[in-house]
Scaffold this motif. Structure first.
Motif, PDB file in Angstrom:
ATOM      1  N   PHE A  19       0.866  -1.067  -0.162  1.00  0.00           N
ATOM      2  CA  PHE A  19       0.099   0.335   0.000  1.00  0.00           C
ATOM      3  C   PHE A  19       0.714   1.215   0.183  1.00  0.00           C
ATOM      4  N   ALA A  20       1.886   1.235   0.969  1.00  0.00           N
ATOM      5  CA  ALA A  20       2.668   2.314   0.760  1.00  0.00           C
ATOM      6  C   ALA A  20       3.522   2.678  -0.603  1.00  0.00           C
ATOM      7  N   ALA A  21       3.915   1.317  -1.122  1.00  0.00           N
ATOM      8  CA  ALA A  21       4.559   1.551  -2.460  1.00  0.00           C
ATOM      9  C   ALA A  21       3.608   2.187  -3.221  1.00  0.00           C
ATOM     10  N   ALA A  22       2.328   1.731  -3.334  1.00  0.00           N
ATOM     11  CA  ALA A  22       1.228   2.240  -4.393  1.00  0.00           C
ATOM     12  C   ALA A  22       1.125   3.659  -4.054  1.00  0.00           C
ATOM     13  N   SER A  23       1.037   3.977  -2.915  1.00  0.00           N
ATOM     14  CA  SER A  23       0.839   5.542  -2.494  1.00  0.00           C
ATOM     15  C   SER A  23       2.076   6.423  -3.089  1.00  0.00           C
ATOM     16  N   LEU A  24       3.392   5.998  -2.982  1.00  0.00           N
ATOM     17  CA  LEU A  24       4.570   6.624  -3.586  1.00  0.00           C
ATOM     18  C   LEU A  24       4.307   6.600  -5.179  1.00  0.00           C
ATOM     19  N   LEU A  25       3.861   5.661  -5.715  1.00  0.00           N
ATOM     20  CA  LEU A  25       3.805   5.660  -7.118  1.00  0.00           C
ATOM     21  C   LEU A  25       2.638   6.495  -7.633  1.00  0.00           C
ATOM     22  N   LEU A  26       1.476   6.697  -6.883  1.00  0.00           N
ATOM     23  CA  LEU A  26       0.439   7.698  -7.115  1.00  0.00           C
ATOM     24  C   LEU A  26       1.030   9.210  -6.927  1.00  0.00           C
ATOM     25  N   ILE A  27       1.861   9.410  -5.965  1.00  0.00           N
ATOM     26  CA  ILE A  27       2.322  10.602  -5.639  1.00  0.00           C
ATOM     27  C   ILE A  27       3.313  11.181  -6.872  1.00  0.00           C
ATOM     28  N   GLY A  28       3.872  10.118  -7.285  1.00  0.00           N
ATOM     29  CA  GLY A  28       4.834  10.282  -8.596  1.00  0.00           C
ATOM     30  C   GLY A  28       4.097  10.626  -9.857  1.00  0.00           C
ATOM     31  N   GLN A  29       2.762   9.851 -10.022  1.00  0.00           N
ATOM     32  CA  GLN A  29       1.965  10.176 -11.004  1.00  0.00           C
ATOM     33  C   GLN A  29       1.453  11.838 -10.954  1.00  0.00           C
ATOM     34  N   ALA A  30       1.122  12.007  -9.527  1.00  0.00           N
ATOM     35  CA  ALA A  30       0.591  13.391  -9.362  1.00  0.00           C
ATOM     36  C   ALA A  30       1.478  14.542  -9.750  1.00  0.00           C
ATOM     37  N   ALA A  31       2.507  14.168  -9.229  1.00  0.00           N
ATOM     38  CA  ALA A  31       3.714  15.033  -9.485  1.00  0.00           C
ATOM     39  C   ALA A  31       4.010  15.131 -10.983  1.00  0.00           C
ATOM     40  N   GLY A  32       3.956  14.322 -11.859  1.00  0.00           N
ATOM     41  CA  GLY A  32       3.897  14.265 -13.143  1.00  0.00           C
ATOM     42  C   GLY A  32       2.818  14.935 -13.960  1.00  0.00           C
ATOM     43  N   ALA A  33       1.628  14.897 -13.368  1.00  0.00           N
ATOM     44  CA  ALA A  33       0.413  15.649 -13.798  1.00  0.00           C
ATOM     45  C   ALA A  33       0.496  17.028 -13.385  1.00  0.00           C
ATOM     46  N   ALA A  34       0.936  17.637 -12.383  1.00  0.00           N
ATOM     47  CA  ALA A  34       1.156  18.785 -11.879  1.00  0.00           C
ATOM     48  C   ALA A  34       2.222  19.629 -12.698  1.00  0.00           C
ATOM     49  N   TRP A  35       3.332  18.887 -12.948  1.00  0.00           N
ATOM     50  CA  TRP A  35       4.501  19.376 -13.644  1.00  0.00           C
ATOM     51  C   TRP A  35       4.008  19.615 -15.325  1.00  0.00           C
ATOM     52  N   ALA A  36       3.088  18.891 -15.702  1.00  0.00           N
ATOM     53  CA  ALA A  36       2.798  19.310 -17.037  1.00  0.00           C
ATOM     54  C   ALA A  36       2.149  20.545 -17.334  1.00  0.00           C
ATOM     55  N   VAL A  37       1.665  21.067 -16.017  1.00  0.00           N
ATOM     56  CA  VAL A  37       1.107  22.273 -15.969  1.00  0.00           C
ATOM     57  C   VAL A  37       2.066  23.418 -16.354  1.00  0.00           C
TER      58      VAL A  37
END
Length: 167
Positions: A19-37
């Motif tokens: 679950f913690a690893a999944a959370s870190l992957l989701l945080i990375g995805q969120a950072a990528g989506a935010a960086w696209a802005v």
């Protein structure tokens, strides 16, 4: 029997790590989506990327909170869910995490529906209703369990003492 309980604790620790690893992957995805802005002109498209990042972060919070709850309840405390007070506290904690995430997802779905396709607004409104129903259910759960906790004050005292032991 103790060996079997250690196996369960190990399985819970593994699930918490996943679950913690999944959370870190989701945080990375969120950072990528935010960086696209970054560098994108301000407007609806940029806002949609930010809202998408918020939705991913909400899911990451849920995964991380579930991980922490499993570690605290099943690994550190070695609490067994047969204890009614412990089960009620675990469920309440889980409800809070899920409700916050659902509320954020509802905002995300509503924003996307308004800006992309009004056809999706029905789904967003159903999500609002479902979140409200879950919140009302949790309120009933807490209300009904308040009287149960009054019937077993010693179990509640033990649970609070265990809380003080956590780092």
């Amino acid at each position: 029997m103790k060996f079997l309980l250690h196996l369960y604790a190990l399985a819970h620790a593994l699930m918490a790590a996943l679950f913690a690893a999944a959370s870190l992957l989701l945080i990375g995805q969120a950072a990528g989506a935010a960086w696209a802005v970054v560098g994108m002109p301000l407007g609806t498209r940029a806002a949609q990327h930010v809202i998408e990042a918020m939705g991913l972060l909400a899911a990451a919070v849920v995964a991380l909170q579930v991980s922490q709850t499993v570690v605290e309840e099943e690994v550190v405390r070695a609490a067994h869910m047969s204890a009614p007070t412990r089960a009620r506290r675990f469920l309440s904690r889980f409800f809070v995490v899920v409700l916050v995430a659902l509320a954020i997802e509802t905002l995300v779905a509503t924003f996307k529906a308004v800006h992309e396709s009004l056809d999706h607004l029905l789904y967003a409104s159903l999500l609002v209703l479902a979140t409200g129903a879950l919140l009302a259910s949790w309120g009933v759960f807490v209300h009904l369990n308040r009287s149960a906790e009054e019937l077993e004050p010693e179990a509640m005292k033990r649970a609070k003492e265990e809380d003080a032991k956590l780092p």
